[in-house]
Design an enzyme around this catalytic site. Sequence first.
Site: not given
Length: 418
Positions: A186, A225, A227, A258, A261, A285, A293, A295, A325
């Site tokens: 990524w 990955e 995004k 992810d 994303h 993820h 995003d 997280d 993630d």
Amino acid sequence: MKNELIQKSYEIAKERYAAVGVSIEQALEALQKISISIHCWQADDVTGFENRGNLGGGGIQTTGNYPGKARNREEIQQDIEKVLTLIAGNHRLNLHAIYGDFQGKVVDRDAIEPAHFISWMQWAKEKGLKLDFNSTSFGHPKSGNLTLANPELSIRNFWIEHTKRCRLISEEMGKFQNDPCIMNLWIHDGSKDFTVNRLRYRQILEQSLDEIFAEKYSHMKDCIEAKLFGIGLESYTVGSYDFYLGYGMKKQKMATLDTGHFHLSESVADKISSLLLFTPEIMLHVSRPIRWDSDHVTILNDEVSDLAKEIVRANALDRVHIGLDYFDASINRLGAYVIGIRAVQKAFLQALLEPIRQLREYEANGQYFERLALLEEAKSLPWNAVWDYFCLINNIPVGEEYIADIRKYEQEVTGKRK
Ligand code: RNT
Ligand code: ZN
């Protein structure tokens, strides 16, 4: 007494599920085999051991300053070992390139070697963990806004060299553990504002990837990955979903999905059955985006449940790799790990307990009321009794019991870190 209750509830659940044609033994067996790739970076807020401090950048951001974060490899290992006592199953640990054992030296990213990860490999073997790996493009003086997509040759080559070395390290890890190491690529490359040469950077990225992937390895697998955007890079992301999906299909690389994303109303779950037709495998993820995003710690929400169901319905547990993630620095970091891992396991347990045969029969017959009704009823079938039993037979804390373990560890270990 308590164990007896769990046992009793389990027996009742077994009968209840049998009534809708589901074997909970089979579900438990499948759940036991699900291995989650635990991201090492929740332990220290994505800092790593490069001896240059966390430079941030790269469009990602940890927020919070809860005390007790791990400061070195030993502390991350100690914390992960504690986490492993609170979760069931055999899992993997996902390392980033900045977590090498650099022995106090400054080793630049274009100079990292398998030797810097030997101590991780040995420790992982002792603990029964398999390792996965990631190249690290962010948090470096040469990161800027463009790394592998940089028109400036010296910068681009620096990152190509880094990424090639990461693949070699992954290969050595895979060999050592006798199980393919999955390496995620990524990069944050993009720009804050209008970009009038979008094609050019994507062409450069494609060329960089071709160079990086030229070497064929047999003990590691690549995943790429995409995004939507990063902080400070809101207008353009070179490695968008379309870009990597196209590249992955052409070159047979797996895509990393992810869950943070994509556009927030986009269903990641619905991508599974399409990707499975055209790419070899999928890496996940699992995260929890709040408005962006962000997280946040993964929890058992509809998005995660849907994802698990789609994987189980597609009978694709062997082709989908499940990684986590997120990085929340505002709460106990070990607690964050345990919540997320257990949430994913619960989601898969629920998916494995779905009365799928009956549901599919309804669907095939056009009985859509019946399908919807059973989907609704299935939500409140006693899956929790099966979950408690799963924890019990794995000898880990049942239900909320682990809260006290985390508290104790905080008092004795993380709370003493300055
Ligand atoms: C960033 C990506 C990437 C990172 C980790 C640290 O948005 O999700 O996977 O979170 O590599
Ligand atoms: Zn990710």
